[in-house]
Scaffold this motif. Sequence first.
Motif, PDB file in Angstrom:
ATOM      1  N   ASP A  76       0.912  -0.974   0.067  1.00 43.59           N
ATOM      2  CA  ASP A  76       0.060  -0.073  -0.201  1.00 43.59           C
ATOM      3  C   ASP A  76       1.314   1.551   0.511  1.00 43.59           C
ATOM      4  O   ASP A  76       0.599   1.840  -1.299  1.00 43.59           O
ATOM      5  N   MET A  77       1.725   1.436   0.988  1.00 47.16           N
ATOM      6  CA  MET A  77       2.760   2.416   0.953  1.00 47.16           C
ATOM      7  C   MET A  77       3.790   2.651  -0.408  1.00 47.16           C
ATOM      8  O   MET A  77       3.799   3.426  -0.892  1.00 47.16           O
ATOM      9  N   SER A  78       3.863   1.388  -1.408  1.00 47.28           N
ATOM     10  CA  SER A  78       5.179   1.994  -1.624  1.00 47.28           C
ATOM     11  C   SER A  78       4.136   2.205  -3.090  1.00 47.28           C
ATOM     12  O   SER A  78       4.348   2.680  -4.373  1.00 47.28           O
ATOM     13  N   HIS A  80       1.586   4.060  -2.791  1.00 43.10           N
ATOM     14  CA  HIS A  80       0.651   5.196  -2.365  1.00 43.10           C
ATOM     15  C   HIS A  80       2.119   6.072  -3.086  1.00 43.10           C
ATOM     16  O   HIS A  80       2.202   7.220  -3.891  1.00 43.10           O
ATOM     17  N   ASN A  81       3.692   5.864  -2.616  1.00 42.67           N
ATOM     18  CA  ASN A  81       4.699   6.135  -3.486  1.00 42.67           C
ATOM     19  C   ASN A  81       4.775   6.655  -4.569  1.00 42.67           C
ATOM     20  O   ASN A  81       5.033   7.989  -5.260  1.00 42.67           O
ATOM     21  N   GLU A  83       2.347   7.026  -6.706  1.00 44.38           N
ATOM     22  CA  GLU A  83       1.098   7.957  -7.942  1.00 44.38           C
ATOM     23  C   GLU A  83       1.294   8.738  -6.795  1.00 44.38           C
ATOM     24  O   GLU A  83       1.134  10.202  -7.908  1.00 44.38           O
ATOM     25  N   ALA A  84       1.743   9.530  -5.939  1.00 43.30           N
ATOM     26  CA  ALA A  84       3.478  10.780  -5.481  1.00 43.30           C
ATOM     27  C   ALA A  84       3.915  10.768  -6.370  1.00 43.30           C
ATOM     28  O   ALA A  84       3.973  12.056  -6.770  1.00 43.30           O
ATOM     29  N   GLN A  87       2.507  12.430  -9.859  1.00 45.23           N
ATOM     30  CA  GLN A  87       1.608  13.349 -10.005  1.00 45.23           C
ATOM     31  C   GLN A  87       2.922  14.433  -9.850  1.00 45.23           C
ATOM     32  O   GLN A  87       3.057  15.737  -9.880  1.00 45.23           O
ATOM     33  N   GLU A 155      -4.155   1.774  -9.792  1.00 42.17           N
ATOM     34  CA  GLU A 155      -2.587   1.760  -9.485  1.00 42.17           C
ATOM     35  C   GLU A 155      -2.054   0.613 -11.377  1.00 42.17           C
ATOM     36  O   GLU A 155      -1.334   0.968 -11.685  1.00 42.17           O
TER      37      GLU A 155
END
Length: 406
Positions: A76-78, A80-81, A83-84, A87, A155
């Motif tokens: 999940d954190m990977s 999220h990173n 996606e960030a 951006q 994702e």
Amino acid sequence: VSSLVVAFYCSGHGWGHATRSSQVVGQLLALGHQVYVTTTAAEQAFDQSVREQAKFRNKSIEGKIVQPLAYSVDVDMSMHNLEAFHQSRGALLAEEQDWLRQINADCVVCDALHLPCVAAKAIGIPAILSTNFTFDQIYLGFFLPSHVRPPTSSETALITRVTEDYSCADLVLRCPGAIRMPAFEPDAPLAPPSPSTIPGAVPQSDKIVDVPFITRPFMRSREQVLEEIGIPKDMVASHRFLLLTFGFQNLASLDWSCELPPGWCCIYTKPPSISHLQATSSSFFYPASTEMYIPDLVRACDVVLGKLGYGTCSECIAACKPMIYVPRDGFVEEEGLKAMMVAQGSCVAMTREDFEGRHWTPSILEASSLRGRCGEDRRVPLTGAEVVASKITQYVSQKKASIHSG
């Protein structure tokens, strides 16, 4: 061949990318090229001569994969990173194009970042990958049926964009232990045939060129290494040695009350910040300095216990040392490295439960009975750094010549 300006991008994930990139950069420098290294990897992962001669630039141009332990991934954190990271993709891409023009780069080389391939294509210079995997397949591997969950639609779109980025590369110099690279061979098996697993194997894509092992050279003798660690001389002659190393990544807390086989000692590496790896309960566990050169440690020991990472695997093969590995859930790079170790070296799997439960003896005894290296007739050479630097030079020089003649 005239001198080239090479923009070399190295992933900051783990140590394997940096240690093998250091060898390639060193060979490029030896050929007279000017090399700029962009990375967030620790400076000490690069040879001193490379640190002195190349120009380093600390900048993050990738999504950070999060590993709570050396053998686990926080999906999940990977994601999220990632996606960030996407951006900020537009601004990063513009910055990299401007910087590549500013240094008059002749080419981009990546181990194994994807966005710089797009920047290179945008300004009309070659992009070359030097790696055994691309991160799109790593992300896809997070969602294999045996793992946490299926990917969301967003994702999936993020991973597809990563694959599209890699497709901008002109050439892939594929290291042993490779897994499928979706941008170039989407229909290949997860661990595709290569010369390190099947002699004479040919890539599916004409963009892929298989290269030998990129390894670091050995510097000091077994006796010198063990003496520096502080192992008594009588034990050097009478004992066998296990090296515990996870690439300076975090481990579960261990209290070192595990039993080693009779006549064995354990040398271990640890991250500087991890104090609970102090060996206070056993006189048969010895810490290695964080500055200790890992290839020499590998050669000084009889068996290596760690994770399947490119650096550790290639150094075990170079030193003819059998390896015990703790599987990494959700990290599919293992499939290629395991196939490589079976074909080129020797490996034994130890479950995470046995590792954390300190039931090591059966695996140590099994591994110690193995040869550590395949027969001469099947061996892949250890000349990968020289081959990669030569192929980069040849490819980019030919591209420049064709542009000038055109």
